[in-house]
Design a protein around this motif. Sequence first.
Motif, PDB file in Angstrom:
ATOM      1  N   GLY A  13      89.866  55.985  62.281  1.00 26.93           N
ATOM      2  CA  GLY A  13      90.453  56.298  60.797  1.00 26.93           C
ATOM      3  C   GLY A  13      91.793  55.856  60.590  1.00 26.93           C
ATOM      4  O   GLY A  13      92.171  55.513  59.671  1.00 26.93           O
ATOM      5  N   HIS A  16      91.674  51.964  60.058  1.00 25.59           N
ATOM      6  CA  HIS A  16      91.175  52.087  58.646  1.00 25.59           C
ATOM      7  C   HIS A  16      92.201  52.147  57.532  1.00 25.59           C
ATOM      8  O   HIS A  16      92.327  51.415  56.590  1.00 25.59           O
ATOM      9  CB  HIS A  16      90.040  52.900  58.260  1.00 25.59           C
ATOM     10  CG  HIS A  16      89.456  53.058  56.893  1.00 25.59           C
ATOM     11  ND1 HIS A  16      88.906  51.731  56.497  1.00 25.59           N
ATOM     12  CD2 HIS A  16      89.639  53.762  55.790  1.00 25.59           C
ATOM     13  CE1 HIS A  16      88.714  52.096  55.298  1.00 25.59           C
ATOM     14  NE2 HIS A  16      89.184  53.513  54.867  1.00 25.59           N
ATOM     15  N   ASP A  17      93.061  53.107  57.702  1.00 25.58           N
ATOM     16  CA  ASP A  17      94.105  53.676  56.791  1.00 25.58           C
ATOM     17  C   ASP A  17      95.120  52.584  56.970  1.00 25.58           C
ATOM     18  O   ASP A  17      95.764  52.313  55.867  1.00 25.58           O
ATOM     19  CB  ASP A  17      94.872  55.029  57.203  1.00 25.58           C
ATOM     20  CG  ASP A  17      93.745  56.254  56.916  1.00 25.58           C
ATOM     21  OD1 ASP A  17      92.585  55.891  56.008  1.00 25.58           O
ATOM     22  OD2 ASP A  17      93.999  57.122  57.402  1.00 25.58           O
ATOM     23  N   LEU A  20      93.985  49.550  55.212  1.00 27.50           N
ATOM     24  CA  LEU A  20      93.970  49.932  53.524  1.00 27.50           C
ATOM     25  C   LEU A  20      95.332  49.861  53.012  1.00 27.50           C
ATOM     26  O   LEU A  20      95.418  49.243  51.907  1.00 27.50           O
ATOM     27  CB  LEU A  20      93.297  51.298  53.418  1.00 27.50           C
ATOM     28  CG  LEU A  20      92.866  51.654  51.809  1.00 27.50           C
ATOM     29  CD1 LEU A  20      92.002  50.711  51.120  1.00 27.50           C
ATOM     30  CD2 LEU A  20      92.396  52.923  51.921  1.00 27.50           C
ATOM     31  N   ALA A  21      96.220  50.162  53.793  1.00 29.87           N
ATOM     32  CA  ALA A  21      97.789  50.378  53.206  1.00 29.87           C
ATOM     33  C   ALA A  21      98.077  48.951  53.008  1.00 29.87           C
ATOM     34  O   ALA A  21      98.993  48.812  51.952  1.00 29.87           O
ATOM     35  CB  ALA A  21      98.595  50.986  53.982  1.00 29.87           C
ATOM     36  N   ALA A  27      96.399  55.461  49.220  1.00 33.50           N
ATOM     37  CA  ALA A  27      96.393  56.147  50.566  1.00 33.50           C
ATOM     38  C   ALA A  27      95.786  57.510  50.363  1.00 33.50           C
ATOM     39  O   ALA A  27      95.837  58.209  49.424  1.00 33.50           O
ATOM     40  CB  ALA A  27      97.970  56.484  50.814  1.00 33.50           C
ATOM     41  N   ALA A  28      94.981  57.498  51.434  1.00 29.74           N
ATOM     42  CA  ALA A  28      94.573  59.112  51.454  1.00 29.74           C
ATOM     43  C   ALA A  28      95.035  59.991  52.185  1.00 29.74           C
ATOM     44  O   ALA A  28      96.018  59.500  53.006  1.00 29.74           O
ATOM     45  CB  ALA A  28      93.045  58.873  52.477  1.00 29.74           C
ATOM     46  N   TRP A  30      96.279  62.343  54.930  1.00 34.33           N
ATOM     47  CA  TRP A  30      95.897  62.489  56.166  1.00 34.33           C
ATOM     48  C   TRP A  30      95.897  64.118  56.431  1.00 34.33           C
ATOM     49  O   TRP A  30      96.671  64.865  56.363  1.00 34.33           O
ATOM     50  CB  TRP A  30      96.998  62.004  57.130  1.00 34.33           C
ATOM     51  CG  TRP A  30      96.551  61.970  58.624  1.00 34.33           C
ATOM     52  CD1 TRP A  30      95.485  61.393  59.224  1.00 34.33           C
ATOM     53  CD2 TRP A  30      97.314  62.557  59.772  1.00 34.33           C
ATOM     54  NE1 TRP A  30      95.432  61.775  60.599  1.00 34.33           N
ATOM     55  CE2 TRP A  30      96.324  62.650  60.682  1.00 34.33           C
ATOM     56  CE3 TRP A  30      98.237  63.535  59.581  1.00 34.33           C
ATOM     57  CZ2 TRP A  30      96.861  63.131  61.853  1.00 34.33           C
ATOM     58  CZ3 TRP A  30      98.733  64.157  60.772  1.00 34.33           C
ATOM     59  CH2 TRP A  30      97.896  64.184  62.050  1.00 34.33           C
ATOM     60  N   GLN A  54     101.041  50.355  62.592  1.00 38.46           N
ATOM     61  CA  GLN A  54     101.576  51.274  61.893  1.00 38.46           C
ATOM     62  C   GLN A  54     103.042  51.057  61.542  1.00 38.46           C
ATOM     63  O   GLN A  54     103.604  50.907  60.419  1.00 38.46           O
ATOM     64  CB  GLN A  54     101.487  52.781  62.121  1.00 38.46           C
ATOM     65  CG  GLN A  54     101.892  53.899  61.279  1.00 38.46           C
ATOM     66  CD  GLN A  54     101.557  55.155  61.564  1.00 38.46           C
ATOM     67  OE1 GLN A  54     101.923  55.489  62.883  1.00 38.46           O
ATOM     68  NE2 GLN A  54     100.996  56.093  60.685  1.00 38.46           N
TER      69      GLN A  54
END
Length: 94
Positions: A13, A16-17, A20-21, A27-28, A30, A54
């Motif tokens: 996850g 994936h984030d 995506l960012a 942004a989902a 968290w 990150q």
Amino acid sequence: MESLEAWSAILDGFEHDIALAVSGGPAARWVPPTDAGPLPAALADRVRRILDAQADAVAMLTRLKHDAGTQLSAIDAVPSGSASDRPLLLDVRG
């Protein structure tokens, strides 16, 4: 769920984030896991790579935010309206 499987899913996850960012996706929110247990030592290297990715993503997004702010400031500096009696010049070369 076994701790290794739970943590692998959590790390999937995160990866994936991050992807995506950096691709400009939304942004989902968290939600921290509640039942993963302690991080298995076997995943420590993967966690370090994810932390580095990150940090790189945060640095890139910070630069993009700064650049967008600079561009918006330049746009705000251009007088608006059509009531001007003199021609306006916009330097696009910087």
